[in-house]
Design a protein around this motif. Structure first.
Motif, PDB file in Angstrom:
ATOM      1  N   UNK A   1     -58.197  21.189  21.309  1.00  0.00           N
ATOM      2  CA  UNK A   1     -58.325  22.640  20.760  1.00  0.00           C
ATOM      3  C   UNK A   1     -57.012  23.130  20.647  1.00  0.00           C
ATOM      4  N   UNK A   2     -56.089  22.792  21.300  1.00  0.00           N
ATOM      5  CA  UNK A   2     -54.670  23.488  21.110  1.00  0.00           C
ATOM      6  C   UNK A   2     -53.877  22.862  19.664  1.00  0.00           C
TER       7      UNK A   2
ATOM      8  N   UNK B   1     -56.699  26.923  13.349  1.00  0.00           N
ATOM      9  CA  UNK B   1     -57.058  28.270  12.916  1.00  0.00           C
ATOM     10  C   UNK B   1     -58.576  28.564  14.104  1.00  0.00           C
ATOM     11  N   UNK B   2     -58.717  29.766  14.140  1.00  0.00           N
ATOM     12  CA  UNK B   2     -59.874  29.961  15.085  1.00  0.00           C
ATOM     13  C   UNK B   2     -61.411  29.536  14.895  1.00  0.00           C
ATOM     14  N   UNK B   3     -61.665  29.313  13.197  1.00  0.00           N
ATOM     15  CA  UNK B   3     -62.649  28.808  13.044  1.00  0.00           C
ATOM     16  C   UNK B   3     -62.879  27.431  13.545  1.00  0.00           C
ATOM     17  N   UNK B   4     -61.818  26.576  13.300  1.00  0.00           N
ATOM     18  CA  UNK B   4     -61.685  25.389  13.934  1.00  0.00           C
ATOM     19  C   UNK B   4     -62.042  25.073  15.228  1.00  0.00           C
ATOM     20  N   UNK B   5     -61.469  26.094  15.984  1.00  0.00           N
ATOM     21  CA  UNK B   5     -61.537  25.906  17.739  1.00  0.00           C
ATOM     22  C   UNK B   5     -63.274  26.469  17.873  1.00  0.00           C
TER      23      UNK B   5
ATOM     24  N   UNK C   1     -57.558  21.163  10.385  1.00  0.00           N
ATOM     25  CA  UNK C   1     -58.709  21.877  10.457  1.00  0.00           C
ATOM     26  C   UNK C   1     -60.066  21.118  10.787  1.00  0.00           C
ATOM     27  N   UNK C   2     -61.161  21.685  11.551  1.00  0.00           N
ATOM     28  CA  UNK C   2     -62.418  21.202  11.762  1.00  0.00           C
ATOM     29  C   UNK C   2     -63.289  22.123  11.113  1.00  0.00           C
ATOM     30  N   UNK C   3     -64.361  21.463  10.420  1.00  0.00           N
ATOM     31  CA  UNK C   3     -65.554  22.185  10.010  1.00  0.00           C
ATOM     32  C   UNK C   3     -66.727  21.377   9.805  1.00  0.00           C
ATOM     33  N   UNK C   4     -67.771  21.853  10.141  1.00  0.00           N
ATOM     34  CA  UNK C   4     -69.083  21.119  10.342  1.00  0.00           C
ATOM     35  C   UNK C   4     -69.822  21.608   9.046  1.00  0.00           C
TER      36      UNK C   4
END
Length: 247
Positions: A23-24, A28-32, A227-230
């Protein structure tokens, strides 16, 4: 394929500290938030816990891609994600290469490109599989999204490394290769650190894909922003986007 990221809840619980460290390094916040909600979904199986966004909603990527970027669609299926790329970039790109070993899928991709009016020397389809090594490997050609490498399969396809698709220009690799992503990236770590391509990586085919791939890229010391997105309402199409630093 969906739901292959599920594992026994006790196994997932033992990995939560590693997910805290992951997570660190997200940018960005949306990734977390995407990570947190996906983990809740994996733990409790509640679809309402998921946070998902349309595949086209990646403004961080679109703002960073140069207009002459060369797009390599590894695991191109029937060309659907290539079509999305063309639409998102309004047709601005240098070259496009679709990499799809399944002959039925490759034929469907070719028809899609023809219908889109996309053709020319800067657009190609290669019937190969991106892997961790060059050579020939067993392949299950199902004519669907489930087509995948399988060493036990009788049908063989040529395999290639990511570096084999280097065009010399700016690069964007999309990797959706049914669980072979980790090996393909590991085999080309030096190439990635040197060339710093943009990366869009599927991290939902195996339970530890995200845990292994994100730190691998972060540890290249290539100033990647992660960046992480679903993009799937059922938890599928979990994508890790890696954007290189200022060139």
């Amino acid at each position: 394929m969906p739901f292959l990221f599920f594992e026994h809840p006790n196994a997932l619980e033992r990995k939560l500290e590693r997910y805290d460290a992951l997570r660190q390094i997200l940018s960005d916040d949306l990734s977390r938030q995407t990570l947190d909600t996906h983990l809740r979904f994996r733990r409790f199986g509640r679809f309402e816990d998921l946070l998902f966004t349309p595949r086209q909603e990646v403004p961080f990527l679109l703002a960073a891609l140069p207009p002459d970027v060369d797009y390599i669609d590894a695991g191109a299926f029937d060309g659907d994600t290539t079509q999305e790329f063309i639409e998102m970039t309004h047709g601005r790109f240098g070259r496009i290469c679709l990499v799809e070993p399944d002959p039925n899928n490759a034929a469907r991709a070719a028809r899609r490109l023809k219908e889109l009016g996309v053709a020319g020397d800067n657009v190609s389809i290669r019937q190969e599989a991106v892997s961790s090594e060059r050579g020939l490997m067993g392949f299950n050609a199902l004519g669907s999204v489930g087509s995948s490498l399988d060493k036990a399969a009788d049908n063989k396809v040529p395999t290639a490394l990511l570096s084999d698709f280097d065009t010399g220009g700016s690069l964007y690799f999309k990797l959706d290769i049914e669980g072979a992503e980790r090996g393909a990236i590991h085999a080309c770590k030096d190439f990635i650190a040197r060339r710093k391509p943009f990366l869009g990586i599927s991290v939902y085919h195996l339970p530890d894909d995200l845990l292994e791939i994100a730190p691998m890229i972060h540890e290249l010391n290539a100033d990647y922003r992660l960046y992480l997105r679903c993009h799937g309402a059922g938890g599928e199409d979990l994508m890790l986007y890696a954007l290189p630093g200022v060139r």
